[in-house]
Each structure stands twice: as structure tokens, then as C-alpha cells.
Design a protein around this motif. Sequence first.
Motif, mmCIF file in Angstrom:
data_model
loop_
_atom_site.group_PDB
_atom_site.id
_atom_site.type_symbol
_atom_site.label_atom_id
_atom_site.label_comp_id
_atom_site.label_asym_id
_atom_site.label_seq_id
_atom_site.Cartn_x
_atom_site.Cartn_y
_atom_site.Cartn_z
ATOM 1 N N SER A 98 -5.090 -67.717 2.110
ATOM 2 C CA SER A 98 -4.299 -68.492 1.158
ATOM 3 C C SER A 98 -3.623 -69.677 1.838
ATOM 4 O O SER A 98 -3.531 -69.742 3.072
ATOM 5 N N SER A 161 -5.511 -67.712 -2.606
ATOM 6 C CA SER A 161 -4.559 -68.470 -3.416
ATOM 7 C C SER A 161 -4.406 -69.897 -2.910
ATOM 8 O O SER A 161 -4.491 -70.167 -1.714
ATOM 9 N N LYS A 162 -4.171 -70.813 -3.848
ATOM 10 C CA LYS A 162 -3.916 -72.237 -3.579
ATOM 11 C C LYS A 162 -5.113 -72.949 -2.969
ATOM 12 O O LYS A 162 -4.953 -73.890 -2.192
ATOM 13 N N TRP A 163 -6.316 -72.503 -3.320
ATOM 14 C CA TRP A 163 -7.523 -73.251 -2.978
ATOM 15 C C TRP A 163 -7.776 -74.240 -4.104
ATOM 16 O O TRP A 163 -7.807 -73.872 -5.269
ATOM 17 N N SER A 164 -7.996 -75.502 -3.770
ATOM 18 C CA SER A 164 -8.201 -76.503 -4.817
ATOM 19 C C SER A 164 -9.582 -77.143 -4.776
ATOM 20 O O SER A 164 -10.048 -77.670 -5.772
ATOM 21 N N PHE A 168 -15.847 -72.025 -7.302
ATOM 22 C CA PHE A 168 -15.596 -70.595 -7.207
ATOM 23 C C PHE A 168 -16.822 -69.734 -7.502
ATOM 24 O O PHE A 168 -16.945 -68.634 -6.972
ATOM 25 N N ALA A 187 -6.190 -64.991 -6.532
ATOM 26 C CA ALA A 187 -6.560 -66.415 -6.611
ATOM 27 C C ALA A 187 -5.486 -67.173 -7.379
ATOM 28 O O ALA A 187 -5.765 -67.881 -8.343
ATOM 29 N N CYS A 190 -4.947 -71.513 -8.722
ATOM 30 C CA CYS A 190 -6.285 -72.121 -8.644
ATOM 31 C C CYS A 190 -6.699 -72.486 -10.068
ATOM 32 O O CYS A 190 -7.250 -71.649 -10.803
ATOM 33 N N PHE A 193 -10.292 -71.979 -11.415
ATOM 34 C CA PHE A 193 -10.804 -70.616 -11.591
ATOM 35 C C PHE A 193 -10.674 -70.286 -13.078
ATOM 36 O O PHE A 193 -9.632 -69.863 -13.556
ATOM 37 N N SER A 703 -4.124 -80.908 -6.527
ATOM 38 C CA SER A 703 -3.547 -79.625 -6.955
ATOM 39 C C SER A 703 -2.491 -79.782 -8.035
ATOM 40 O O SER A 703 -1.960 -78.790 -8.534
#
Length: 754
Positions: A98, A161-164, A168, A187, A190, A193, A703
Motif C-alpha cells: 500500500s 491500497s492507494k494504487w492509482s 486491476f 484495495a 482505488c 477498482f 488520485s
Amino acid sequence: MMNNSEVKLARRRYKLAHNVDITNNVRTIMVQLSLLPLWFAAGKRRDCYFSKLADESCNGILNLVNDPSTTLRCILRHGGFQNLRIRLTEFMERVDLSDCPQITTAFLQLALCSYSTEPLLPERVEQSLIEHQNLVGDKYPISRCLVQSFSFEAVHVLDISKWSGVHFEAAIELFCKLFPSLRTLKASYCLNFRMTTLYYLVQKFSLVDEVDLTVDVSPAIPMQVSTISTNIESYRDLSGSSYKMIRDELSLSSITKLTLKGRSDINDMDLERISSVFASLSHLNIKGCTSVTDVGISKLICKCMELHSLVVSDTRFGRNSILSLCSSFPSEGFPVVHCEQKNSTSFAFRLQKLNIGGCKSVDETSLLLLLSHTFRLKSLCMRGTVLADDALCNFFGSSLERVDVSDTMVSETSLIHIIRRNPGLRLFKARGCRNLCHGGSRQEEGKLTSEVLSYHGCSPGEDMYFELGRKCMLEEAAFGWGFSPFSLKHLGPAIKSLRAIAVGLGASFGHYELTLLHETCPMLESVVLHFQVISDVIVKSIVESLKHLKVLGLCYCLGDLSSLSFYFSMPSLRKLRLERVTPWMKNADLVILTQSCPNLIELSLSGCKHLNSESQRIISNGWPGLISIHLEECGEVTMNGASSLFDCKAIEDLSLRHNGCGIQRSFVVDAASKLPMLRKLSLDLCDANEGGFDSPSCADRFSLSIIKIARCKQWRCPFNLQKLDDCRRPLHKETIILEWNSKELRTTVVKERV
């Protein structure tokens, strides 16, 4: 230099970025700087021992965010896969990736390619990067480097978490090969997602039983603000083919715990699909899901027969949903519950957690019905509802551990009834309950009769705090009206293990009690005081004596407070709120604060009228790892713009209001591009030096999910007739809110200042 607690955290949290096991005997540690979370790398820039490495790490991360393909090629040319390697072992059960905006699908595959037994040829790697750069539609290419079969069976928990910048569906294909025994996927935050991605996930992972898809809750909750206008702009649907592909293939899922907090992109149709696919669902969190209706929630309740935890706060949960909860479930296929309670056949009887805080659609009659059917509850939140004594006294459960009745109409009588029946209470919140004020009368509001009081074993004049002190051992508490120094004395042993306390309007803590707070509650980690009388002696006692203090909030407090209050070392403090309590603060005082609290990650200042543009540099240099900055009416902090704050690379929440008319029109777009973790931004048109702000496109927002822009009107004081121009003051008019979700951009104008 890191202290012992930081070393332990680093060992546990960042071992994924190490090439070797970290033990007390290891003298050399090889850290993959490109794999560190951005907030951690940014926070170490101030450390004299790690500043150079931290700068190198931040620059590498930002390069990967801005130009992933070129940067990846450069890394591979100079160091091969070892510079990207994620450390995994056959015994690892939890993988935490994350807070890493630099991780894309291509990055992730290349980082794991070193585990392959197949030779990794340069042209093959180049082809993989090209495939991911052109990734569109329903094509999810998996690099041929990963064709060889290898997996990590022990991994049960994965946090992304906090993947931009991740596709996916492609990531899920990869995770399916790597972690076949996955049970929990987190997740959070995001936006890309989607619900279709969730259905794709359950197709690939038959064992997953917990999914967390939390996003930020909308500030424009329809039941809590006055909406002037709303405009919705839908995106071009790029996932239609994906949904068409999986629509007819969905089967029953094993997911039992699903968190969709803040998801404004889900509606009643999604709830209906969830109730059909997730038949085993026992925990559902749809807090702040503003697009679902009472009817949609009620239908889901009727279908999900195993629900025992329901979080529906700040939604349209209302009478229909309560009727569904209080209806009897079919006896076929369900074990018989042997209990003397007459409502033991209802859905509500099985509930262990119920959170309906902020649900304005619930009336008093429905609440009375609901609470008379609940018996096994361990957690109950009715914050901000029309809850009164009549309803609360109809709750006969004895297993409560957490109760929140803040901002309701309950009195001491009903709360004494709850406390006596539930000695296991660990959390108790009753802020904003005006009827708890001593001497308050509720006759005109339908106060309980003496017969009802006698029936519940209560009598007028009894003290709620005495009952708490006699029955409970609290870990978290929030008090307001009716709280006094005598109340603290009555609480006695109940607060010896208290870790968080919040005191609000209507409460009176007392000077003597505050100075001895460290003796009364030695384990406190969070202290938040609103509208209390404070002094240097009190603040000194709190910050010096509470060794575990991590959160300190002083909001709208009165008293003689000076800069001497913050000359004491507070290395454990992580969050600091000073709102309308330090009007004397100057840049020199701010420097002292950065030295006293070197490890802050959240800072909120308001009413510091002597600050100026130099304050930005002091903040960014003193706390480079800040993730939240709130500055309001702080002199001329933004008179020359706000670009210095961009040096705090890990900011997720930024609020700048009434700090000087100097913010550029392009500030929003610039902030989104230069701060890759930024999700929430609050501004005021009074601070715009060109009259407004440019709005970013969906592709350029990174984000960013929520923008709030307040708009003021000029108000003229009618009592100053001599200098009409000098007495003009800005007065709030409305707030413009822009919200992005996975489907659309929603622009809402509300009357309130949110």
C-alpha cells in the motif's frame, strides 16, 4: 536517527523492499529505494542520517509515477531486476504494497520476474513494457516471464491500497498465479477498482472471503446538506466488454465481509447483484454510499440471510430497511434460536454490529421498533439520529462493547439503563447530547414517566458517570453536555485504561483535573478538547506527562496560552490540531513547533494571523512527510502562491482557505500532478488571484477524488458608517464540490461550508 519503535515498524512494514532478512545481527541492509512507500521516504528527508537516501527514493518514485515506461527501462539497463525485486518467501502470509503510487501493472510484473526460472532476455522485457503501455479494453496480457509455474501458497492477505496507475484486471490475473490461497484483499482509495472488477476478482479467487474497497466519503451527503444544484457527467464506458464477459458467468462467492465505504458509484442494482452473488455475506459496510436508497437496502437485507454486521451510516437507510430487519426470517435452512425474547425470529435479533449514524430518514417510531428487536448487539452507533429515551430504553441487550449516541436527544436515564445492562462497554460517546446537561428539563419533549423509570430500574437524580465508573473499563470516550470535574471523579477506575478522550461543547473539565490527566488516564494516546479553558500549565502537563500521546487537538479553547506551551519535546505526536487557540503564532513559533514535534503526519492550524509566505517553507522543511495539511485564516500564507507546499510529496488531504489572495488559477491541476497521493483538496475563491481555478480532466486528476471550493460574498457591517470600505468582511455563500468516482464526475453546489 530512528528510535526503537520506528526500527520495529520498519522491520515489520517494509521487509518487502529488502533483499535480506532483517535481524539484530545484520549490519548491512540492501533497501530497494523505488519500492518504499512515498510517505515513509518523504518523512525521512529531514533525518540527517537518511536525507540523501530519502531524496533519491522520492525522486525515483516520482519519476516512476510521471513516466513509468522510460524510468523502468532506465532502471533495468543500469541494475537489472534486482533494483525492482519485491522480497517474498514461502512462509510469508501478508503482502503489504500500500501507499506506493509508483507501482503499475508493468512494474509489478517486472518486480516479480526475478522469481522465474526462465531466462529473462532484454527483448522479452521490452515487449512486456510495450504491451502494458498499450493496455486497453478487456486484454490483460501476462508477461511470458511468468509462464513458468511459481506461486506463494502461504500468502493470505494482500494490501494494494492507494494504487492509482494499475489496470486491476491485469493485476488480478497476476495475483491469481502468484497467490492462489488469497483470503483477504484490501484495495482502499482505488477509484478505478470498479464493481465489475470485483466480480472479476471473485471469478478468479474462489477462496477470498474479505474485500475492502473503501474510498473517501462524499462531503455532500444529501440528508445533511442543502443542495442548490447537481450536474453529473458520465465517463465513456471502457469496461462494457468486461461486464458483458462476466455477467452470465457469476456464481456464488465465498466473500463474507465486504466494505464499500464511500462508494457513490454503487446503486440499488449493484446491491441487488451483491445480494445474489455474495449469499454468505455476514458483514457489509456501505457508509456514505449516497446513490443507494432505502428500498435497495431493504431488499438486500431480505436476501442476505447471514448478515450480522451492518454499517449504513450517512445513507438513506430508513423505515423500509428497519421493517426488513424486524421481519421474521424463514425457518427453513436456519437453525432455531432458543431464547426467551419474543423477537428472536427477526433479522435484527442476529445483528452484532449496527451503525446508522447520520441517517436522517429514520423516525422515532422506527427506532423504537428497531431497538426492541435487537438483543445481541456488541456495537451500536446512532450518532445524529432522532434517538430519544423512549427508543433507547427498549434495548434489552447485555453484550454491548461500543455505543455512540452523540448528537441525539437521550438523557441520563436511558444511558444509565444501557450502562447497567452492559458492563462490558469499552467505547462510550455522548457528545452533543443537550439533555445530559444537569437541570435540563424534557417535559415539553415527552420525558419518561415515573412508572417507566421504575420499570427500567432507574430513578431521577442518578449519576450516569458514577454508573460508568462502577461498571465499565473504557478505552475510548467522548463527553459533552453535563460533564464536569465531579463527573471525572466519579468515572474513577473506568478510565484508567482510557486511550482516547474527546471533550466538546457543554463540558467543563476543570483546570486541576486537566493538569492531573496523566494520573487519571496514564495510557492516553489521543486528547481532543473543544471549547475548554486551557493554559500553558495544562498543555505542559499533557505533552510532558502523557508518554504515549499521538494525537492532540485544541479547538476553539479559551485561556491564556502562549508559545511556552510548545517548547517541550513530543517525538511521539503524529497529529496536531490548533484551531483558534494560537492567534499569536509567528514563524519563529512555527520553527519551535517543528523541532518539538518532528514526526507529525497531520497538521491543522487556523486563526494564526501573523503567519506569512515563509511559513510554507518552514512547514515543508520541518515536516516533509505530512499527509494532511489544513490552514485556514492564517495571515498571508498563500499571498504569493502555495508552491512551497508541493515539497511535501506525500500529501493526501490539503485545505487552504482565507490565507491570502495569491493562489494561481492552475493550482488544482499542478497539485494533482505534483502530489501523486493527493485525494482531497479544499480551497476558497477569496484566495484565487485570477478569480477562479482550472478544473483537471479525468485523465489529469491522478488520485484526486474530491475538490471543495468555497465561495463568499462581501458583507458590510451596518454599525460602522464612517469607513464603509474598511468594514467589509467575507461571508460564506456556497460551496462547489467536484467528486470523481469510477463512473462519473459529479458537481454539486451546497449552501453549507463543508
